[in-house]
Enzyme design. Structure first.
Site, PDB file in Angstrom:
ATOM      1  N   ASN A   9       0.863  -1.192   0.000  1.00  0.00           N
ATOM      2  CA  ASN A   9       0.000   0.000   0.000  1.00  0.00           C
ATOM      3  C   ASN A   9       0.896   1.238   0.000  1.00  0.00           C
ATOM      4  OD1 ASN A   9      -1.811   2.036   0.486  1.00  0.00           O
ATOM      5  ND2 ASN A   9      -2.333   1.377   2.577  1.00  0.00           N
ATOM      6  N   LYS A  11       0.104   4.226  -0.300  1.00  0.00           N
ATOM      7  CA  LYS A  11      -0.579   5.386   0.286  1.00  0.00           C
ATOM      8  C   LYS A  11      -0.399   6.626  -0.611  1.00  0.00           C
ATOM      9  CE  LYS A  11       0.110   3.360   4.799  1.00  0.00           C
ATOM     10  NZ  LYS A  11      -0.160   3.506   6.215  1.00  0.00           N
ATOM     11  N   HIS A  96      -9.613   0.629   4.917  1.00  0.00           N
ATOM     12  CA  HIS A  96      -8.355   0.922   5.609  1.00  0.00           C
ATOM     13  C   HIS A  96      -8.643   1.890   6.764  1.00  0.00           C
ATOM     14  CE1 HIS A  96      -4.317   2.330   6.447  1.00  0.00           C
ATOM     15  NE2 HIS A  96      -3.864   1.283   5.761  1.00  0.00           N
ATOM     16  N   GLU A  98      -7.150   4.378   7.814  1.00  0.00           N
ATOM     17  CA  GLU A  98      -6.975   5.806   7.491  1.00  0.00           C
ATOM     18  C   GLU A  98      -8.216   6.356   6.795  1.00  0.00           C
ATOM     19  OE1 GLU A  98      -3.224   5.354   5.456  1.00  0.00           O
ATOM     20  OE2 GLU A  98      -2.284   4.819   7.364  1.00  0.00           O
ATOM     21  N   GLU A 168      -5.358  -5.379  10.511  1.00  0.00           N
ATOM     22  CA  GLU A 168      -4.375  -4.316  10.709  1.00  0.00           C
ATOM     23  C   GLU A 168      -4.698  -3.580  12.000  1.00  0.00           C
ATOM     24  OE1 GLU A 168      -2.474  -3.023   6.780  1.00  0.00           O
ATOM     25  OE2 GLU A 168      -4.288  -1.844   7.002  1.00  0.00           O
ATOM     26  N   GLY A 174       2.083   2.168  10.757  1.00  0.00           N
ATOM     27  CA  GLY A 174       2.988   3.308  10.626  1.00  0.00           C
ATOM     28  C   GLY A 174       3.678   3.710  11.918  1.00  0.00           C
ATOM     29  N   SER A 214       3.259  -2.160  10.424  1.00  0.00           N
ATOM     30  CA  SER A 214       4.705  -2.128  10.683  1.00  0.00           C
ATOM     31  C   SER A 214       5.398  -3.447  10.368  1.00  0.00           C
ATOM     32  CB  SER A 214       4.994  -1.678  12.120  1.00  0.00           C
ATOM     33  OG  SER A 214       4.561  -0.342  12.301  1.00  0.00           O
ATOM     34  N   GLY A 236       4.613   1.379   4.788  1.00  0.00           N
ATOM     35  CA  GLY A 236       5.902   2.064   4.655  1.00  0.00           C
ATOM     36  C   GLY A 236       6.981   1.245   3.956  1.00  0.00           C
TER      37      GLY A 236
HETATM   38  C1  PEP Z   1      -0.965  -0.004   6.015  1.00  0.00           C
HETATM   39  O1  PEP Z   1      -1.152   1.212   5.947  1.00  0.00           O
HETATM   40  O2  PEP Z   1      -1.774  -0.785   5.481  1.00  0.00           O
HETATM   41  C2  PEP Z   1       0.194  -0.472   6.740  1.00  0.00           C
HETATM   42  C3  PEP Z   1       0.255  -1.723   7.078  1.00  0.00           C
HETATM   43  O3  PEP Z   1       1.144   0.472   7.022  1.00  0.00           O
HETATM   44  P1  PEP Z   1       2.597   0.222   7.694  1.00  0.00           P
HETATM   45  O4  PEP Z   1       3.141  -1.050   7.109  1.00  0.00           O
HETATM   46  O5  PEP Z   1       3.390   1.412   7.325  1.00  0.00           O
HETATM   47  O6  PEP Z   1       2.365   0.087   9.157  1.00  0.00           O
END
Ligand code: PEP
Length: 251
Positions: A9, A11, A96, A98, A168, A174, A214, A236
């Site tokens: 992703n 983003k 998601h 966000e 998640e 993040g 993460s 990320g």
């Molecule tokens: C995500 O936004 O789906 C995600 C898993 O982000 P990160 O890996 O940066 O925690």
């Protein structure tokens, strides 16, 4: 045995040129490896066509990060499932955290998006996960149960079969604080129990549940080693080609 998926992703990151460099580099690295997992990249909308062009050469899928809950017409700024499919997009992230948080996407909206995706043969990657206060209060199972039920359990068995779920935990997204492999396994097993109750064991056994939060090249192997974890949704770490491909190798 379920296949594994690693989806990146991206983003709202990268310039067009950076996006092109990234997808090129990912494909170059994937070419040198034997990777059994299905690899998917989810760039921002304006870069989807770039990714689908490259995806034709490499063996990867392309996902969108969002889609409209509407079919077509006077919805300024929206992108429909049919448009995405017409560009060669295969998957779409829905729900998601966000989008739930910053764009107030509620269960009703997410249900409409899931329906649109399935109607147009896009695979939804449906995200669920509790916030930190919810985990601290011990209500994480209730939160995830509600998200799964309201977002997906209106589907019939054939439709549900086409859905990928991503667990998640919001506190891990993040933040650099990943769920432990045991925490991921525990929630994935719980989600599978919910699916068994609603659709039966065969459907639950066939459903792919990804972990996200993460996840990186240093921790992917032990998370993916858990029997209930069918790969990852990577944020990320997915915009660094070497790291993303290393994660793909570990799935
Ligand atoms: C995500 O936004 O789906 C995600 C898993 O982000 P990160 O890996 O940066 O925690």
């Amino acid at each position: 045995m379920r296949k594994k998926i690693v989806a990146g992703n991206w983003k709202m990151n990268l310039s067009f040129q950076d996006a092109e460099d990234l997808v090129e580099h990912i494909l170059e690295l994937l070419d040198k490896e034997t990777i059994t997992a299905e690899v998917i990249v989810c760039p921002p909308y304006p870069y989807l066509e770039l990714a689908t062009d490259y995806a034709e050469e490499g063996n990867i899928g392309v996902g969108a990060q969002n889609l409209s809950p509407f079919d077509a017409g006077a919805y300024t700024g929206e992108v429909s499932a049919a448009m995405l499919v017409s560009m060669g997009v295969t998957h779409c992230i829905i729900g998601h955290s966000e989008r739930r948080k910053y764009f107030n996407e509620d269960d009703k909206m997410l249900t409409a998006k899931v329906n649109q995706a399935l109607k147009h043969k896009l695979t939804p990657i449906f995200c669920v996960g509790e916030a930190l206060p919810e985990r601290q209060a011990g209500s994480h199972f209730d939160v995830v149960r509600s998200q799964v039920r309201h977002g997906l359990f209106h589907l019939d068995t054939d439709e549900f079969h086409k859905v990928v779920i991503a667990y998640e935990p919001v506190w891990a997204i993040g933040t650099g604080v990943t769920a432990t492999p045991d925490q991921a396994q525990e929630m994935h097993a719980y989600i599978r129990t919910l699916i068994t109750e609603r659709y039966g064991k065969d459907v639950a056994d066939a459903t792919l549940i990804l972990y996200g939060g993460s996840c990186n090249a240093a921790n992917a192997e032990e998370i993916f080693a858990k029997p209930g974890v069918d790969g990852g949704l990577i944020g990320g770490a997915s915009i660094k080609a070497e790291e993303f491909v290393s994660i793909c190798k570990q799935a």
